[in-house]
Design a protein around this motif. Structure first.
Motif, mmCIF file in Angstrom:
data_model
loop_
_atom_site.group_PDB
_atom_site.id
_atom_site.type_symbol
_atom_site.label_atom_id
_atom_site.label_comp_id
_atom_site.label_asym_id
_atom_site.label_seq_id
_atom_site.Cartn_x
_atom_site.Cartn_y
_atom_site.Cartn_z
ATOM 1 N N VAL A 114 -66.120 18.618 7.679
ATOM 2 C CA VAL A 114 -67.075 19.221 6.744
ATOM 3 C C VAL A 114 -67.807 18.111 6.009
ATOM 4 N N LEU A 117 -70.205 17.421 1.154
ATOM 5 C CA LEU A 117 -69.398 18.030 0.092
ATOM 6 C C LEU A 117 -69.975 17.735 -1.281
ATOM 7 N N THR A 283 -61.582 23.853 8.575
ATOM 8 C CA THR A 283 -63.027 23.964 8.355
ATOM 9 C C THR A 283 -63.383 25.347 7.836
ATOM 10 N N ILE A 287 -64.961 26.127 4.081
ATOM 11 C CA ILE A 287 -66.300 26.709 4.001
ATOM 12 C C ILE A 287 -66.259 28.047 3.268
ATOM 13 N N ALA A 290 -65.960 27.813 -0.596
ATOM 14 C CA ALA A 290 -66.857 26.843 -1.224
ATOM 15 C C ALA A 290 -67.082 27.163 -2.701
ATOM 16 N N PRO A 305 -72.746 25.056 2.635
ATOM 17 C CA PRO A 305 -71.973 25.159 3.864
ATOM 18 C C PRO A 305 -72.821 25.190 5.136
ATOM 19 N N ALA A 308 -73.298 21.756 6.535
ATOM 20 C CA ALA A 308 -72.115 20.890 6.512
ATOM 21 C C ALA A 308 -71.846 20.196 7.843
ATOM 22 N N TRP A 309 -72.488 20.646 8.915
ATOM 23 C CA TRP A 309 -72.283 20.076 10.246
ATOM 24 C C TRP A 309 -73.343 19.039 10.616
ATOM 25 N N ALA A 322 -64.073 22.002 14.468
ATOM 26 C CA ALA A 322 -65.111 22.237 13.458
ATOM 27 C C ALA A 322 -66.398 22.723 14.124
ATOM 28 N N TYR A 326 -68.746 26.171 13.356
ATOM 29 C CA TYR A 326 -70.168 26.190 13.001
ATOM 30 C C TYR A 326 -70.993 26.962 14.031
#
Length: 332
Positions: A114, A117, A283, A287, A290, A305, A308-309, A322, A326
């Motif tokens: 992730v 952040l 993950t 997420i 959050a 979120p 986040a990838w 992860a 996503y």
């Protein structure tokens, strides 16, 4: 003061009773979370994450490793001393690619879970009494002077250390030159920093800064500090090494307006050997909680979120677990 701040942070970490943890069972795996020492924001994050994921992996399967830092944690994960850890985006890239910062070592087995952040800025502060004595708030002018200066940073392992060295390089000096000129570069653990500044035993303090940072909150309330902008020549060196120019604040007592700093970013990383299912569940849980993370610490309230990838947010390849999450969400 420090005990009050620590108590508040622990309460934030362990008082989250509304976590949306789904009753999902992951394969039995012990999960060690690389963080930093107690009293730091990364420790709070890791303690909060521990509370989130332990119901998935089982009682007593998750442990916070309360040491390390932005530079150390990628190698902690690479060497198997933690399954997951907090890292700066820049330091994750340095480790993955085998940057000179790691003196010949590299971390090819680290993967991202992730990213994005929170922003983590390298910033510079100085005691107001020292600035009054020098008659300037220009860091370049201070370091170019023949007068000695004492700079305070954390020990090796913190991302503040190579960042500080880059700032000095950009301004035409170095740790050795500062010491040869009668000054010093003092490296101490976080709990010692406030007393050193309050006692006037250091002049300039360079550290990583986020909103609500407990140590910086304390020193700005008790040690008469002023934030300094990082000069452009130093910013050029920092950005050439993967940091992003930006501004932070005003977040602290005495910080009247935003200051120029360099953003390291924050990413949760894992070893490539972590099972796909475990990476997926960690993950997913982070997420989907959050909002609770934002309640635990103000610095995480801007976390998005859905991004986040993205490569800019993680810096290194995603862990397959992860990535699966996503893609399921339709964000990739």
């Amino acid at each position: 003061m420090l005990n009050v701040i620590k108590t508040g942070l622990r309460a934030a970490a362990f008082g989250l009773t509304a976590l949306a943890v789904t009753a999902t069972t992951a394969p039995a795996e012990d999960i060690r979370i690389g963080a930093m020492r107690e009293g730091t924001s990364w420790y709070v994050f890791a303690a909060t994450l521990e509370q989130m994921i332990e119901p998935i992996f089982g009682a007593n399967t998750v442990e916070v490793v309360a040491r390390g830092g932005g530079v150390a944690n990628p190698m902690v994960v690479q060497n198997g001393r933690a399954e997951i850890a907090l890292s700066n985006v820049a330091t994750a890239v340095w480790a993955f690619e085998g940057s000179p910062v790691y003196e010949g070592a590299s971390a090819p087995e680290i993967r991202a879970l992730v990213g994005g952040l929170n922003n983590v800025y390298v910033g510079v502060m100085a005691r107001q009494a020292f600035l009054d004595e020098r008659g300037t708030t220009d860091l370049a002018e201070i370091l170019a002077s023949d007068a000695p200066v004492r700079i305070l940073i954390k020990p090796v392992g913190s991302s503040a250390v190579p960042a500080a060295e880059m700032i000095l390089q950009g301004l035409g000096t170095s740790v050795d030159e500062i010491r040869a000129n009668g000054g010093d570069v003092i490296q101490v653990d976080t709990p010692q920093i406030p007393d050193i500044l309050r006692n006037g035993d250091a002049d300039i303090y360079i550290d990583t800064i986020i909103r609500g940072h407990p140590t910086i909150t304390e020193v700005t309330l008790t040690a008469g500090m002023r934030f300094l902008d990082i000069p452009q020549d130093a910013m050029d060196v920092l950005t050439a090494n993967g940091l992003t120019a930006g501004t932070y604040g005003p977040w602290f007592d005495g910080q009247e307006s935003a200051n120029t700093g360099a953003n390291l970013g924050t990413v949760l990383i894992a070893n490539a050997s972590l099972s796909e299912e475990a990476a997926y569940q960690i993950t997913r849980t982070l997420i989907e909680n959050a909002a609770a993370m934002g309640e635990a610490h103000a610095a995480w309230r801007a976390f998005n979120p859905e991004t986040a990838w993205q490569p800019a947010q993680v810096g290194i390849p995603l862990h397959p677990g992860a990535e699966r999450y996503y893609r399921e969400r339709g964000w990739m």
